[in-house]
Write an enzyme that holds these catalytic residues in place. Structure first.
Site, PDB file in Angstrom:
ATOM      1  N   ASP A 106       0.833  -1.202   0.000  1.00  0.00           N
ATOM      2  CA  ASP A 106       0.000   0.000   0.000  1.00  0.00           C
ATOM      3  C   ASP A 106       0.866   1.249   0.000  1.00  0.00           C
ATOM      4  O   ASP A 106       1.845   1.354   0.740  1.00  0.00           O
ATOM      5  CB  ASP A 106      -0.908  -0.003   1.237  1.00  0.00           C
ATOM      6  CG  ASP A 106      -1.971   1.075   1.170  1.00  0.00           C
ATOM      7  OD1 ASP A 106      -2.273   1.547   0.053  1.00  0.00           O
ATOM      8  OD2 ASP A 106      -2.510   1.435   2.228  1.00  0.00           O
TER       9      ASP A 106
ATOM     10  N   CYS B 281      -7.967  -1.455  -5.696  1.00  0.00           N
ATOM     11  CA  CYS B 281      -7.007  -1.754  -4.631  1.00  0.00           C
ATOM     12  C   CYS B 281      -7.789  -1.619  -3.328  1.00  0.00           C
ATOM     13  O   CYS B 281      -8.809  -2.281  -3.157  1.00  0.00           O
ATOM     14  CB  CYS B 281      -5.794  -0.845  -4.702  1.00  0.00           C
ATOM     15  SG  CYS B 281      -6.152   0.914  -4.901  1.00  0.00           S
ATOM     16  N   SER B 282      -7.347  -0.780  -2.426  1.00  0.00           N
ATOM     17  CA  SER B 282      -8.116  -0.536  -1.210  1.00  0.00           C
ATOM     18  C   SER B 282      -9.015   0.680  -1.378  1.00  0.00           C
ATOM     19  O   SER B 282     -10.234   0.599  -1.258  1.00  0.00           O
ATOM     20  CB  SER B 282      -7.184  -0.341  -0.015  1.00  0.00           C
ATOM     21  OG  SER B 282      -7.930  -0.161   1.178  1.00  0.00           O
TER      22      SER B 282
END
Length: 396
Positions: free
Chosen positions: A269, A303-304
């Site tokens: 991340d 992704c997040s």
């Protein structure tokens, strides 16, 4: 005495005339200097406009249907294309003085698109559907779901249409599903004719949940609202996993659809993968599957938050296609275009720099292949072929 007084009084009016002439000449000289300065500045501006290849604008809102920019004026660049042959020297300039120009370029993108409304995402009924309260889809580019029963907010999902090189809605950028939005995620896949889903995050990273596990863990089918999802196959590789799901509507089980799930598992991340080769090969693999898909439906990438790693994947996919088709690459322009449609796309300067490194390494790999095919081909200075020998692509 009278004559003497008369003689000595004559110079007084003559000196006044001389002073007046001097003052007039000074004013005329000042006027000429000001006019010359204005003419010079105007010429400099014209030359600068003629020499600059980029288009500039002040307002960054873009109509997703028309594809036209609004409020154009000459103060803001929106693209910076570089020919493949010049990219290495271009990157060297960007990286000089501790990445000074590259940092300036990334900073220049900070506010692109940020003046657009986010009304739907901020409705009280939709706030719980957003993983992060500062990453919200614009009203003009958000993906809309069909309404369920009498719920006026059931059309909302934190997802945005993103343009590609081939279609204005080639991608859908979205956040990692929450426990309460997994049904919405699969409904989006079904309703928008999606055949490929790209996941570039782990569900848990450094002890923090980044994305809910939204797919079946085995061959047992699971229900997500009115949709049934069953895993058909799973191929686990060193750096990514490819799964195939059969998805069907509960009321119409005889019309299933096969969806591929590309899960890249080595991307931290807010960071970048350890090597450019890994991500480039993954993007190439996904692109090959997309080009063979039976439909032109959008490719979902998440992704997040759906902006940093998601945006980096999309930009790399676009610039690799640019290199293959026209031999020119525009990293800045691609990021600019993405940020018109969703905020924070390519979230960190580290990711922006990594995109340039990926392009550089692809070009170096091509150079190495040319050298191997033609030994007389000139060699890069300070070039280590051992690093790139396994990095060469065939048929590109």
């Amino acid at each position: 005495m009278d004559v003497c007084v008369l003689l000595f009084s004559l110079p007084e009016p003559l000196s006044g005339v001389i002073e007046g002439i001097s003052a007039g000449m000074f004013l005329i000289g000042m006027l000429i200097a000001v006019i010359s300065l204005l003419v010079y500045r105007q010429r400099v501006r014209k030359v600068a406009v003629q020499e600059s290849p980029v288009v500039r604008m002040s307002m960054w809102k873009q109509g997703p249907t028309s594809g036209m920019y609004v409020g154009v004026r000459s103060s803001r660049r929106i693209s910076s294309p570089v020919k493949a042959a010049h990219f290495e020297s271009h990157l060297t300039k960007l990286q000089a003085d501790s990445n000074y120009l590259l940092s300036e370029e990334f900073e220049d993108l900070k506010d692109v698109g940020r003046n657009q409304p986010l009304d739907a995402a901020r409705l009280p009924e939709n706030r719980g559907k957003n993983r992060y309260n500062n990453i919200l889809p614009y009203d003009s580019t958000r993906v809309k779901l069909s309404y369920l029963e009498d719920d006026p907010c059931s059309d909302f999902i934190n997802a945005s249409y993103i343009p590609g090189n081939n279609f204005r809605r080639e991608y859908i950028a979205t956040q990692g599903p929450l426990p309460g939005t997994k049904d919405d995620f699969w409904r989006m896949v079904w309703e928008h004719n999606v055949y490929n889903v790209v996941m570039v995050t782990q569900c848990v990273e450094k002890g923090r949940v980044k994305c809910d596990h939204y797919w079946p863990a085995d061959r047992e089918p699971l229900y997500y609202g009115d949709l049934v999802v069953q895993m058909l196959s799973e191929s686990v590789l060193a750096e990514w996993t490819i799964r195939e799901f059969k998805i069907s509507y509960e009321g119409r089980p005889s019309f299933p659809r096969v969806v591929r799930h590309f899960h890249y598992t080595v991307w931290p991340d807010h960071g970048v993968p350890e090597t450019t080769q890994s991500l480039i090969e993954f993007v190439r693999t996904v692109r090959d599957y997309i080009d063979r898909a039976p439909s032109t439906g959008a490719t979902v990438v998440h992704c997040s938050a759906g902006v940093g790693r998601t945006g980096t994947f999309m930009v790399l996919d676009r610039v690799l296609q640019q290199l293959d088709s026209i031999g020119t690459v525009d990293v800045y322009g691609c990021v600019f275009d993405l940020r018109l449609h969703r905020s924070h796309m390519v979230q960190t300067e580290y990711q922006y720099s990594f995109l340039h490194q990926c392009v550089r390494d692809v070009l170096r790999a091509r150079k190495l292949r040319s050298e191997q095919e033609n030994p007389l081909y000139p060699i890069y200075e300070n070039f280590n072929p051992d690093y790139y020998r396994d990095f060469v692509y065939t048929g590109r």
